[in-house]
Design an enzyme around this catalytic site. Structure first.
Site, short mmCIF file in Angstrom:
data_model
loop_
_atom_site.label_atom_id
_atom_site.label_comp_id
_atom_site.label_asym_id
_atom_site.label_seq_id
_atom_site.Cartn_x
_atom_site.Cartn_y
_atom_site.Cartn_z
N ASN A 10 -27.85 84.10 -32.30
CA ASN A 10 -28.52 84.68 -33.47
C ASN A 10 -30.02 84.48 -33.25
O ASN A 10 -30.53 83.37 -33.42
CB ASN A 10 -28.04 83.97 -34.75
CG ASN A 10 -28.76 84.49 -35.97
OD1 ASN A 10 -29.48 85.48 -35.93
ND2 ASN A 10 -28.56 83.81 -37.10
N LYS A 12 -32.41 85.67 -34.93
CA LYS A 12 -33.16 85.64 -36.20
C LYS A 12 -34.44 86.50 -36.07
O LYS A 12 -34.44 87.48 -35.35
CB LYS A 12 -33.47 84.20 -36.61
CG LYS A 12 -32.23 83.31 -36.59
CD LYS A 12 -32.44 82.00 -37.27
CE LYS A 12 -31.21 81.14 -37.06
NZ LYS A 12 -31.23 79.91 -37.81
N HIS A 95 -25.03 84.86 -43.52
CA HIS A 95 -25.72 83.70 -42.94
C HIS A 95 -26.36 82.90 -44.07
O HIS A 95 -26.82 83.47 -45.06
CB HIS A 95 -26.77 84.17 -41.94
CG HIS A 95 -27.31 83.04 -41.12
ND1 HIS A 95 -28.28 82.19 -41.61
CD2 HIS A 95 -26.99 82.60 -39.89
CE1 HIS A 95 -28.53 81.27 -40.69
NE2 HIS A 95 -27.76 81.50 -39.64
N GLU A 97 -29.13 81.59 -44.38
CA GLU A 97 -30.51 81.98 -44.71
C GLU A 97 -30.52 83.21 -45.61
O GLU A 97 -31.36 83.34 -46.50
CB GLU A 97 -31.29 82.22 -43.41
CG GLU A 97 -31.58 80.90 -42.70
CD GLU A 97 -31.63 80.98 -41.19
OE1 GLU A 97 -31.77 82.08 -40.63
OE2 GLU A 97 -31.51 79.90 -40.56
N GLU A 167 -20.72 77.27 -40.53
CA GLU A 167 -22.04 76.73 -40.22
C GLU A 167 -22.48 75.77 -41.33
O GLU A 167 -23.03 76.22 -42.35
CB GLU A 167 -23.06 77.87 -40.12
CG GLU A 167 -22.73 78.88 -39.06
CD GLU A 167 -23.98 79.60 -38.59
OE1 GLU A 167 -24.29 79.45 -37.41
OE2 GLU A 167 -24.65 80.26 -39.39
N GLY A 173 -30.51 74.42 -37.41
CA GLY A 173 -31.92 74.29 -37.07
C GLY A 173 -32.47 72.89 -37.31
O GLY A 173 -33.69 72.69 -37.28
N SER A 213 -26.96 73.73 -34.62
CA SER A 213 -27.55 72.93 -33.54
C SER A 213 -26.63 72.79 -32.32
O SER A 213 -26.55 71.71 -31.72
CB SER A 213 -27.98 71.55 -34.07
OG SER A 213 -28.96 71.71 -35.08
C1 PEP Z 1 -27.74 79.63 -37.01
O1 PEP Z 1 -28.78 79.90 -37.60
O2 PEP Z 1 -26.76 80.38 -37.10
C2 PEP Z 1 -27.72 78.41 -36.22
C3 PEP Z 1 -26.56 77.89 -35.97
O3 PEP Z 1 -28.93 77.90 -35.85
P1 PEP Z 1 -29.17 76.63 -34.87
O4 PEP Z 1 -28.24 76.81 -33.70
O5 PEP Z 1 -30.61 76.72 -34.49
O6 PEP Z 1 -28.84 75.42 -35.67
#
Ligand code: PEP
Length: 249
Positions: A10, A12, A95, A97, A167, A173, A213
């Site tokens: 992703n 973003k 997601h 966000e 997630e 992040g 992460s």
């Molecule tokens: C995400 O935003 O879907 C995500 C998992 O980000 P990160 O891997 O940076 O934690």
């Protein structure tokens, strides 16, 4: 049941056009294992460029969002039918966000999911809890509600075109990853919910990805869990070497 592994990136709202093309070209040279599907969640504006850069590979493209309506006076929005007409196969919906910054509710996500599926897109449907919810021990109930309200109106046939991404928001992040036990526990719960609602055959076919992460150093342990079918990767998907290592994990 042997399920293919999925490594989904992703991107973003990151990268210039030149950087996006370079990243896609670097990933296009990866020897992708037969049992692995790679999906790149790219910004809308780079979809064509990335499609050219990965042409001849098995890599698929995902959009990061779409509107719930098929067309109309929604300035600045992108519809599922537009994506389908550009040969995009997947769309990421829900997601955290989008849920947090754009106030996307389970009800809205149910509509978006219907619209995306109606256009032949496959949906990567995200769910997951914030830290206070986990600390209160309500994480399973929270994810259950997200799935019941966002997805469980679908028929079993439609559900087969959905990939679930668990997630935990506290891991996105932040550099903090769920332990492989925490990931497996939630994935097992999700598969049990699917099984109760749709039966074991459907539940066994569904892909459930972990996101939060994921890095080259933790990917293989997470992905080796029984109910973890791969990952949705944010930060590490922006670095070709890291994402390649995750694909190979
Ligand atoms: C995400 O935003 O879907 C995500 C998992 O980000 P990160 O891997 O940076 O934690």
């Amino acid at each position: 049941m042997i399920r293919k592994k999925i490594a989904a990136g992703n991107w973003k709202m990151n990268n210039t056009q030149a950087e996006a093309i370079q990243l896609a070209r670097q990933l296009a040279t990866t020897q992708i294992p037969e049992d692995t599907l790679v999906i790149l969640g790219v910004p809308f504006v780079y979809i064509k460029d990335v499609q050219s850069a990965i042409s001849g590979t098995n890599i698929e493209i995902a959009a990061q969002n779409c509107h719930q309506e098929l067309s109309g006076a929604f300035t600045g929005e992108i519809s599922a039918s537009m994506l389908a007409s550009m040969d995009v196969k997947y769309v990421i919906l829900g997601h955290s966000e989008r849920r947090e910054y754009f106030e996307e509710s389970n009800e809205l996500l149910a509509k978006k999911t219907n619209t995306a599926l109606s256009q032949g897109l496959k949906v990567i449907f995200c769910c997951g809890e914030a830290l206070p919810v986990r600390e209160a021990g309500s994480h399973v109930a929270h994810v259950k509600t997200q799935l019941e309200e966002g997805l469980f109106h679908l028929s079993a046939d439609d559900l087969k075109n959905v990939v679930i991404a668990y997630e935990p928001i506290w891991a996105i992040g932040t550099g903090v990853t769920a332990s492989s036990d925490q990931a497996q526990e939630m994935h097992r719960e999700i598969r049990a919910l699917l099984s109760n609602k749709y039966g074991t055959d459907t539940a066994d076919q569904m892909h459930i990805l972990y996101g939060g992460s994921v890095k080259p150093g933790n990917a293989s342990e997470l992905f080796s869990q029984l109910d973890v079918d791969g990952g949705l990767v944010g930060g590490a998907s922006l670095k070709a070497e890291d994402f390649k290592a995750i694909i190979l994990a």
